[in-house]
Design a protein around this motif. Structure first.
Motif, short mmCIF file in Angstrom:
data_model
loop_
_atom_site.label_atom_id
_atom_site.label_comp_id
_atom_site.label_asym_id
_atom_site.label_seq_id
_atom_site.Cartn_x
_atom_site.Cartn_y
_atom_site.Cartn_z
N LEU A 319 -8.78 10.91 -5.23
CA LEU A 319 -9.13 9.72 -4.44
C LEU A 319 -7.90 8.85 -4.20
O LEU A 319 -7.67 8.37 -3.09
CB LEU A 319 -10.22 8.92 -5.16
N LEU A 320 -7.11 8.64 -5.25
CA LEU A 320 -5.88 7.86 -5.08
C LEU A 320 -4.93 8.56 -4.12
O LEU A 320 -4.33 7.94 -3.24
CB LEU A 320 -5.20 7.64 -6.44
N TYR A 321 -4.79 9.86 -4.31
CA TYR A 321 -3.89 10.65 -3.46
C TYR A 321 -4.32 10.57 -2.00
O TYR A 321 -3.49 10.59 -1.08
CB TYR A 321 -3.91 12.10 -3.93
N GLY A 322 -5.62 10.44 -1.78
CA GLY A 322 -6.14 10.36 -0.42
C GLY A 322 -5.66 9.15 0.35
O GLY A 322 -5.56 9.19 1.58
N PHE A 323 -5.33 8.05 -0.36
CA PHE A 323 -4.82 6.87 0.33
C PHE A 323 -3.49 7.17 1.01
O PHE A 323 -3.21 6.67 2.10
CB PHE A 323 -4.67 5.70 -0.65
N MET A 324 -2.66 7.99 0.38
CA MET A 324 -1.42 8.40 1.02
C MET A 324 -1.71 9.24 2.25
O MET A 324 -1.06 9.09 3.29
CB MET A 324 -0.56 9.20 0.04
N GLY A 325 -2.70 10.11 2.16
CA GLY A 325 -3.07 10.93 3.30
C GLY A 325 -3.56 10.11 4.48
O GLY A 325 -3.26 10.42 5.63
N ILE A 326 -4.29 9.03 4.19
CA ILE A 326 -4.77 8.16 5.27
C ILE A 326 -3.60 7.56 6.03
O ILE A 326 -3.55 7.58 7.26
CB ILE A 326 -5.67 7.05 4.69
N GLY A 327 -2.63 7.02 5.29
CA GLY A 327 -1.45 6.44 5.95
C GLY A 327 -0.68 7.46 6.75
O GLY A 327 -0.20 7.19 7.85
N SER A 328 -0.58 8.67 6.21
CA SER A 328 0.18 9.73 6.89
C SER A 328 -0.50 10.17 8.18
O SER A 328 0.16 10.37 9.21
CB SER A 328 0.35 10.91 5.94
N VAL A 329 -1.82 10.34 8.14
CA VAL A 329 -2.55 10.77 9.34
C VAL A 329 -2.44 9.73 10.44
O VAL A 329 -2.16 10.05 11.61
CB VAL A 329 -4.03 11.02 8.99
N VAL A 330 -2.64 8.47 10.09
CA VAL A 330 -2.58 7.38 11.08
C VAL A 330 -1.20 7.32 11.73
O VAL A 330 -1.07 7.25 12.96
CB VAL A 330 -2.93 6.03 10.43
N SER A 331 -0.16 7.37 10.91
CA SER A 331 1.20 7.25 11.47
C SER A 331 1.60 8.49 12.27
O SER A 331 2.34 8.38 13.25
CB SER A 331 2.21 6.98 10.35
N ALA A 332 1.13 9.67 11.86
CA ALA A 332 1.45 10.88 12.62
C ALA A 332 0.86 10.82 14.02
O ALA A 332 1.50 11.19 15.00
CB ALA A 332 0.95 12.12 11.87
N LEU A 333 -0.38 10.34 14.11
CA LEU A 333 -1.01 10.21 15.42
C LEU A 333 -0.34 9.13 16.27
O LEU A 333 -0.32 9.22 17.49
CB LEU A 333 -2.50 9.89 15.24
N ALA A 334 0.21 8.11 15.61
CA ALA A 334 0.82 7.00 16.33
C ALA A 334 2.19 7.35 16.91
O ALA A 334 2.69 6.64 17.78
CB ALA A 334 0.95 5.79 15.41
N VAL A 335 2.78 8.45 16.44
CA VAL A 335 4.12 8.82 16.91
C VAL A 335 4.14 9.00 18.42
O VAL A 335 5.14 8.67 19.09
CB VAL A 335 4.61 10.10 16.20
#
Length: 460
Positions: A319-335
């Motif tokens: 669950l904690l690790y998932g917070f990093m994944g959330i940030g990564s997904v959002v920023s990857a799409l924003a590129v």
């Protein structure tokens, strides 16, 4: 900007002086024109037989409406394998040490053999390679499930785990290869760079989402049906979803003579750059960057396991690790929304700094809230790094080596993740959780060093 260099690599034919005189943004425009000329030179088929760009065609129409859902599901089995292997070995052999070793060996197998599978696909075509690896990998997943509960030595379990990683179908790099080929042959030149940028942002985000969903699915299946269920499900998905991905019409787009080639046949050796071109500094710096990202993934997940284990809730590490994944997904799409004047090398360097800042926050966190904030910040840096490194890789891929290079990059992440998981776990056991929490910052430093090295290589 994009990733698999099935055809973008051909702009390496551009003169060095021209590359120095224009920035990354201007280079991208030149690449589209250079690509068309190169395809015309390298494709043996008559001009009337070559795919043509259609002004009204969208990428979804060109690929087919089933492509993106199919490619997404076909990625899922590997994301389930690593965690699934850990789950079944710990349950069946009652050994966390053996479980960790077995899970790590899966990663080592993928990192060691993955590039060879990519090279095989560059020569034999994706369809054959995917069908063979999917069949073998499915059987090995069943074999491991049986071996864990049988009276066989641990060494046999480890050997099967290595073979599982070695035969894992390389869906992400092959998907990127197909997309690049179709974009450069079926879509108008004026729209290609924008579509490439958006598509590769999606591809990186899809990878991130799958690696968040995979462990979650494993947990659900194991809790509902037992520890063997995730492995059986992964085997079935590999056979069905990867098999369907192999048989999809887009598999006929190859990486040999140019992305526009629509044949299952392998490209001739004459159309491939020598393998030593994959070992040039401009390519190796990208591999180093992905090793650093893999180190970050492995160190972070293991450190979160140590943190939650200290609190008596080790099952919450994901669950904690998932917070990093959330940030990564959002920023990857924003590129895809970033302006063209924000060059690729500048994007990577900026993203690496953001990732390091997040890692430092994680290392110094004095509460769960601060820890989560650090993970989200680090994720915001990881997403753009993934997209940008793949884009740089597509520009720098030697002719006919596009899938090989993309597989090298993916394998570099797996290798880094496996090494960091083992090292950080040992550090947590011997020194403590505080030391483990510092390891993501060390990994982020590797990514930043590679980004700095890339700054010198970008225009050469």
């Amino acid at each position: 900007m994009n990733e698999t260099g099935l055809c973008i690599y051909q702009v390496l034919l551009a003169p060095t002086a021209a590359r120095r005189s224009c920035g990354d943004a201007a280079l991208e425009e030149t690449e589209s024109m250079a690509m068309s000329e190169t395809l015309a030179r390298t494709t043996n088929a008559p001009a009337t037989d070559r795919p043509t760009a259609e002004s009204g065609t969208t990428l979804v129409q060109a690929m087919g409406r089933t492509y993106f859902p199919l490619a997404f599901v076909a990625r899922l089995p590997f994301a389930m394998m690593v965690v699934g292997v850990l789950t079944i070995v710990v349950a069946g052999r009652d050994s966390l040490t053996l479980g960790g070793m077995t899970s790590g060996v899966v990663g080592v197998g993928g990192a060691a053999i993955g590039p060879l599978i990519g090279a095989w696909a560059d020569r034999a075509g994706q369809r054959t390679v995917l069908l063979v690896t999917a069949a073998v990998n499915s059987l090995l997943l069943f074999a491991l499930t049986a071996a864990v509960y049988a009276a066989v030595p641990d060494l046999v379990v480890l050997a099967i785990a290595f073979a599982i990683g070695a035969t894992a179908p390389q869906v992400p790099p092959m998907s990127r290869s197909r997309l690049v080929g179709v974009i450069h042959t079926r879509l108008p030149a004026s729209r290609r760079q924008v579509i490439l940028n958006r598509t590769m942002s999606y591809e990186s985000a899809a990878d991130e989402i799958v690696f968040v969903i995979g462990p979650f699915v494993v947990g659900l299946l194991a809790a509902a049906f037992g520890p063997a269920a995730p492995m059986i499900a992964a085997a079935a998905l590999t056979a069905l979803a990867v098999g369907a991905f192999a048989l999809h019409a887009s598999a006929r787009t190859t990486a040999g003579t140019g992305a526009g080639t629509t044949s299952d046949a392998a490209p001739s050796a004459a159309h491939q750059a020598p393998v030593q071109d994959l070992w040039r500094a401009r390519v190796l710096v990208l591999v180093a960057g992905f090793v650093g990202i893999g180190l970050f993934f492995g160190a972070t997940l293991t450190a979160m396991s140590a943190v939650t284990g200290d609190a008596g809730h080790s099952e919450r590490a994901g669950l904690l690790y998932g917070f990093m994944g959330i940030g990564s997904v959002v920023s990857a799409l924003a590129v895809s929304a970033l302006p063209a004047r924000f060059s690729l090398r500048a994007r990577w360097l900026t993203a690496a700094v953001v990732q390091l800042v997040g890692a430092v926050v994680v290392a110094t966190a004095d509460s769960t809230g601060v820890l989560i904030a650090g993970l989200v910040i680090a994720g915001l840096g990881i997403g753009p790094s993934l997209v940008t490194i793949y884009s740089l890789g597509s520009h720098r891929s030697p002719i006919g080596r596009g899938t090989t290079l993309m597989t090298m990059l993916g394998s570099a992440i797996i290798l880094g993740q496996s090494a960091a998981s083992a090292g950080t776990g040992a550090l947590a056991d011997t020194v403590g959780t505080t030391a483990a929490l510092a390891m993501p910052a060390v990994a982020a430093g590797v990514v930043l060093a590679a980004a700095a090295g890339n700054w010198r290589q970008a225009d050469r």
